[in-house]
Design a protein around this motif. Sequence first.
Motif, PDB file in Angstrom:
ATOM      1  N   GLY A 495      33.779  45.065  44.020  1.00  0.00           N
ATOM      2  CA  GLY A 495      32.369  44.840  44.319  1.00  0.00           C
ATOM      3  C   GLY A 495      31.895  45.628  45.532  1.00  0.00           C
ATOM      4  N   SER A 496      30.875  45.077  46.175  1.00  0.00           N
ATOM      5  CA  SER A 496      30.288  45.743  47.336  1.00  0.00           C
ATOM      6  C   SER A 496      31.215  45.735  48.540  1.00  0.00           C
ATOM      7  CB  SER A 496      28.958  45.069  47.712  1.00  0.00           C
ATOM      8  OG  SER A 496      29.167  43.703  48.007  1.00  0.00           O
ATOM      9  N   TYR A 497      32.279  44.912  48.473  1.00  0.00           N
ATOM     10  CA  TYR A 497      33.219  44.819  49.588  1.00  0.00           C
ATOM     11  C   TYR A 497      34.398  45.767  49.437  1.00  0.00           C
ATOM     12  CZ  TYR A 497      30.815  40.442  50.719  1.00  0.00           C
ATOM     13  OH  TYR A 497      29.863  39.500  51.030  1.00  0.00           O
ATOM     14  N   ALA A 498      34.479  46.522  48.348  1.00  0.00           N
ATOM     15  CA  ALA A 498      35.647  47.355  48.070  1.00  0.00           C
ATOM     16  C   ALA A 498      35.907  48.321  49.223  1.00  0.00           C
ATOM     17  CB  ALA A 498      35.445  48.123  46.763  1.00  0.00           C
ATOM     18  N   GLY A 499      37.164  48.321  49.680  1.00  0.00           N
ATOM     19  CA  GLY A 499      37.565  49.225  50.749  1.00  0.00           C
ATOM     20  C   GLY A 499      37.316  48.696  52.141  1.00  0.00           C
ATOM     21  N   LEU A 553      30.350  31.894  51.506  1.00  0.00           N
ATOM     22  CA  LEU A 553      31.348  31.316  50.600  1.00  0.00           C
ATOM     23  C   LEU A 553      31.496  32.142  49.331  1.00  0.00           C
ATOM     24  CD1 LEU A 553      30.517  27.499  50.867  1.00  0.00           C
ATOM     25  CD2 LEU A 553      32.704  28.546  51.473  1.00  0.00           C
ATOM     26  N   THR A 554      30.357  32.428  48.693  1.00  0.00           N
ATOM     27  CA  THR A 554      30.384  33.129  47.403  1.00  0.00           C
ATOM     28  C   THR A 554      30.612  34.629  47.562  1.00  0.00           C
ATOM     29  OG1 THR A 554      27.962  33.315  47.466  1.00  0.00           O
ATOM     30  CG2 THR A 554      28.909  31.423  46.309  1.00  0.00           C
ATOM     31  N   GLY A 555      30.475  35.122  48.777  1.00  0.00           N
ATOM     32  CA  GLY A 555      30.684  36.542  49.020  1.00  0.00           C
ATOM     33  C   GLY A 555      32.060  36.824  49.585  1.00  0.00           C
ATOM     34  N   ARG A 556      32.148  36.956  50.878  1.00  0.00           N
ATOM     35  CA  ARG A 556      33.377  37.412  51.515  1.00  0.00           C
ATOM     36  C   ARG A 556      34.550  36.455  51.312  1.00  0.00           C
ATOM     37  NH1 ARG A 556      35.239  41.051  55.094  1.00  0.00           N
ATOM     38  NH2 ARG A 556      33.210  42.068  55.204  1.00  0.00           N
ATOM     39  N   MET A 557      34.320  35.135  51.439  1.00  0.00           N
ATOM     40  CA  MET A 557      35.454  34.211  51.342  1.00  0.00           C
ATOM     41  C   MET A 557      36.033  34.166  49.930  1.00  0.00           C
ATOM     42  SD  MET A 557      34.340  31.127  53.922  1.00  0.00           S
ATOM     43  CE  MET A 557      35.928  30.353  53.887  1.00  0.00           C
ATOM     44  N   MET A 558      35.171  34.217  48.922  1.00  0.00           N
ATOM     45  CA  MET A 558      35.675  34.306  47.545  1.00  0.00           C
ATOM     46  C   MET A 558      36.429  35.617  47.345  1.00  0.00           C
ATOM     47  SD  MET A 558      34.915  31.834  45.211  1.00  0.00           S
ATOM     48  CE  MET A 558      34.538  32.639  43.665  1.00  0.00           C
ATOM     49  N   GLU A 559      35.891  36.701  47.901  1.00  0.00           N
ATOM     50  CA  GLU A 559      36.495  38.020  47.703  1.00  0.00           C
ATOM     51  C   GLU A 559      37.847  38.126  48.399  1.00  0.00           C
ATOM     52  OE1 GLU A 559      37.109  41.581  46.145  1.00  0.00           O
ATOM     53  OE2 GLU A 559      35.432  40.261  45.655  1.00  0.00           O
ATOM     54  N   ILE A 560      37.984  37.489  49.586  1.00  0.00           N
ATOM     55  CA  ILE A 560      39.270  37.517  50.290  1.00  0.00           C
ATOM     56  C   ILE A 560      40.362  36.877  49.431  1.00  0.00           C
ATOM     57  CG2 ILE A 560      40.533  36.544  52.251  1.00  0.00           C
ATOM     58  CD1 ILE A 560      37.968  36.854  53.900  1.00  0.00           C
ATOM     59  N   ASN A 561      40.069  35.705  48.864  1.00  0.00           N
ATOM     60  CA  ASN A 561      41.048  35.032  48.012  1.00  0.00           C
ATOM     61  C   ASN A 561      41.289  35.789  46.714  1.00  0.00           C
ATOM     62  OD1 ASN A 561      41.771  32.243  49.275  1.00  0.00           O
ATOM     63  ND2 ASN A 561      39.562  32.352  49.496  1.00  0.00           N
ATOM     64  N   ALA A 562      40.209  36.277  46.104  1.00  0.00           N
ATOM     65  CA  ALA A 562      40.345  36.990  44.827  1.00  0.00           C
ATOM     66  C   ALA A 562      41.116  38.298  45.001  1.00  0.00           C
ATOM     67  CB  ALA A 562      38.957  37.266  44.238  1.00  0.00           C
ATOM     68  N   SER A 563      40.867  39.015  46.086  1.00  0.00           N
ATOM     69  CA  SER A 563      41.566  40.279  46.319  1.00  0.00           C
ATOM     70  C   SER A 563      43.052  40.059  46.534  1.00  0.00           C
ATOM     71  CB  SER A 563      40.958  40.999  47.530  1.00  0.00           C
ATOM     72  OG  SER A 563      39.630  41.378  47.282  1.00  0.00           O
ATOM     73  N   LYS A 564      43.387  39.027  47.296  1.00  0.00           N
ATOM     74  CA  LYS A 564      44.807  38.731  47.513  1.00  0.00           C
ATOM     75  C   LYS A 564      45.480  38.324  46.206  1.00  0.00           C
ATOM     76  CE  LYS A 564      46.805  38.686  50.800  1.00  0.00           C
ATOM     77  NZ  LYS A 564      47.751  39.669  51.389  1.00  0.00           N
ATOM     78  N   LEU A 565      44.767  37.531  45.382  1.00  0.00           N
ATOM     79  CA  LEU A 565      45.319  37.121  44.088  1.00  0.00           C
ATOM     80  C   LEU A 565      45.511  38.334  43.184  1.00  0.00           C
ATOM     81  CD1 LEU A 565      46.163  34.688  42.349  1.00  0.00           C
ATOM     82  CD2 LEU A 565      43.790  34.524  41.579  1.00  0.00           C
ATOM     83  N   ALA A 566      44.534  39.240  43.169  1.00  0.00           N
ATOM     84  CA  ALA A 566      44.645  40.448  42.336  1.00  0.00           C
ATOM     85  C   ALA A 566      45.805  41.321  42.813  1.00  0.00           C
ATOM     86  CB  ALA A 566      43.329  41.228  42.389  1.00  0.00           C
ATOM     87  N   TRP A 567      46.011  41.392  44.127  1.00  0.00           N
ATOM     88  CA  TRP A 567      47.113  42.205  44.665  1.00  0.00           C
ATOM     89  C   TRP A 567      48.462  41.648  44.217  1.00  0.00           C
ATOM     90  CZ3 TRP A 567      50.879  40.654  48.293  1.00  0.00           C
ATOM     91  CH2 TRP A 567      51.690  41.680  48.770  1.00  0.00           C
ATOM     92  N   ILE A 568      48.600  40.335  44.215  1.00  0.00           N
ATOM     93  CA  ILE A 568      49.872  39.729  43.799  1.00  0.00           C
ATOM     94  C   ILE A 568      50.107  39.968  42.313  1.00  0.00           C
ATOM     95  CG2 ILE A 568      51.090  37.537  43.509  1.00  0.00           C
ATOM     96  CD1 ILE A 568      49.683  36.542  46.032  1.00  0.00           C
TER      97      ILE A 568
END
Length: 787
Positions: A495-499, A553-568
């Motif tokens: 999303g807009s947070y990529a990178g 909540l719906t932006g950065r905090m969701m993305e932090i958890n989702a990105s870590k989950l995707a990395w695993i």
Amino acid sequence: DVTTYFFSAVDRMPAGRVQVSPYFDMIEGTRALEIGNKSLDTGLIDLKPSDVHFDCAKSRSLPEVAAVMDALLRSFMAWLDGSSLSVTVLSCRYVYDILKNYKRTEFFSGGSPGGSSAESEGHTSAQSVDSSGATGGVEGYVSALFEGSLESHRHDAYVNTVLCAYVIGLLKLVSVFINVAMEVLYEEEDIITSSMDLNFFTETPLEQVHEELEKAIAYLQSTSDASIELAAPAELAALLHLQLIRQLLQLPTTLNERIELFEGKCTVDLACLDETTAILRKLRSQTYVSVPESSFSRFVQVDCNNRHTPSPNTMLSTGTALDNLTAVIQSIKTMIGDVSALRNDRQLLLYLQHNMGEEMAASASAIVRGIFQVFFIRDDRSIAGSQESVSSLGLRRMESLCVVESSVMDASSWPLESTSEAEQLKNHCLAKISQLLGDFDAAFYQYLSGYCHNRCRQRQLLTRNLLLWESLQYTGESVEIELFGHGIGDTLGSGSYAGHPALPLSSYIYYEKLCMMVSVALMGFEQDVYSDFDAPIMYWHAGTIYAHIHQHLTGRMMEINASKLAWIRALPQTIGHAKGTKKTALRAAHSRLVAEVVPKLVTNLAVIEEHLAPMTAANCTFCRGVSKVVSLFRALSQRDASSTSLASEEQAFRLRMKPWSSIGTPEVPTYSQYTSQDRVTAAVTRFDGKKKSIIVQRIAQDTARELESAKKECEKTVANFNENEGLRPLHYCAGTFMDSWQRGIVETCDAYIEQLTKIGECPEMKVRMRRRSGTSPYHPIYYLEAA
């Protein structure tokens, strides 16, 4: 001896003049003005001769002793109810004589009482030493105790064995509660701790006090041939009072027991609380004679270092005192049981916010709140004596939102080469992280410590903590960005947070800060600090903060958890390209991540998506809707034509927002932002007659629909939460009041929708705005009444 010199100097002073001396400071000059004023001068308290010459050594019958015990208990509870010690416990001459003699007789051998007691020669009637000159025990207070036959001196023993032990036990209990108040409460605000320079057996060990109580109980039992159930009324009452104090003095031991936090079971022995409740139940049926004349008087206010104005003595009725003490014991028992039943940090934080911060702070005794804090956070900063500490609980809290397996927190994962320069850089980064976590630990401790106070003090402490968390957020962002520049830290992946750097620590801190901001804003309604002009502004501001929380909540905090989950989940691809020992290590790491980390990330995403975000959106809609309602009510209210405004509405808005200017992120909203959202007032005041009626009806209908939407969102979120067997246990445990918030929103919406319907029917009625308490303390009900 300066008596002669003093009165000679007084004779030379002109009448009606205050003597000024360079040796007098301002407070002494102020006190000089109190002389001769009956409302301020304790020297003008009218005492009877029997008040001054009361004989504490005089023999008393057991019914009289039991009556004094009852009166002391009632005085003790009046002290816990907010009165000072000088008009409650210390008003008893037996108490005052014992405390005065405490230091002089070196009561209880081996103890150093410390402090100072007021010496008032000529007023003390109880002798300090016995006929043989012995000191160090209860019998040292009265001469010739137990000389001759037991029968001829039984009344002496009632005073000096039974009553004396009871007084000592009660004073030790006062000392325990004073320590609680001075350690965690605000003295003179929750409990008045001024002791008039008397020492309440502070250094005397509890064991020695228990020994004296046991001696008194054994003596009473030895003088009665019957069982306690068949004992004479006075004997039974005296025994019950002694047993009550003995049980109450076991509270420190009970509160010092440890619990296994998050195990869901109570391991604390509550037998002493159950026994105390049983004794209180038996005391309800006891009757008493009158206390000896002048055994309770205002003598102590004249004779001691009294910093209070002259006041009448006070004590509760026996029934009220027993009810209040029963409530204290029951609250402590419930508190220990509730904390033992908690299963995770989410439940614990909700318990602190709703049970302690709202429910108990509003209804429980101040001493119960203090006892909770002493039980909850121990001297070693452990939580209820468990292996959990303030630091580990803070890390759990971070992990339950967005700081899961963050590489910033794991120095072993930092991509630094094995060189001296890299080692220096690593040490520098470790120092930065350690300092940040230390600052967070201090801020989190302040946050946890605030819930034991009264509601006004809670809001003040939250306001102070906001500045601490604001500084912490700024420091956290700076540290994480610096480390990211060295290749340390996670990267967001979509999303807009990529990178972008993940910044999990500062993101968590920002979330907590926003939650504190909205609490401070809404607690102002509970404490009625907002004017009619301020009310719609602050509801709108609370809605704006909720919008920031929802976005975060719906932006950065969701993305932090989702990105870590995707990395695993993408890690097997990396494992497929690896070889040898590296591949083995990656497989082991992946297995651990799947077993331990993935469930936490999935849970965090579910909690945010299915509970926190929808609930925040409902709160945002609700606050903005209420802001419009109050704006409409205010616009329709008839103002006093003679009233004048000292400032424009824009200036008043800026003044209301000024306390928030110390917060850098989010920025303080401007007046133009507020007026662009709130067009109700302008629309209503611009027109008259029929056109105004049409506009009012339209605004009322639109606002009612908005509140109906907020109500449905809230009900839907609560229903989904209750039906979700996997989600509900994460937040809810028996005994918590977390549903009160949602219920308050729903019922407040109903109240306003009903009023808006009536306004639409009679928009031209002359009205004025008033407020009353609502279901939730945060949400009073504003309403219109005929002018």
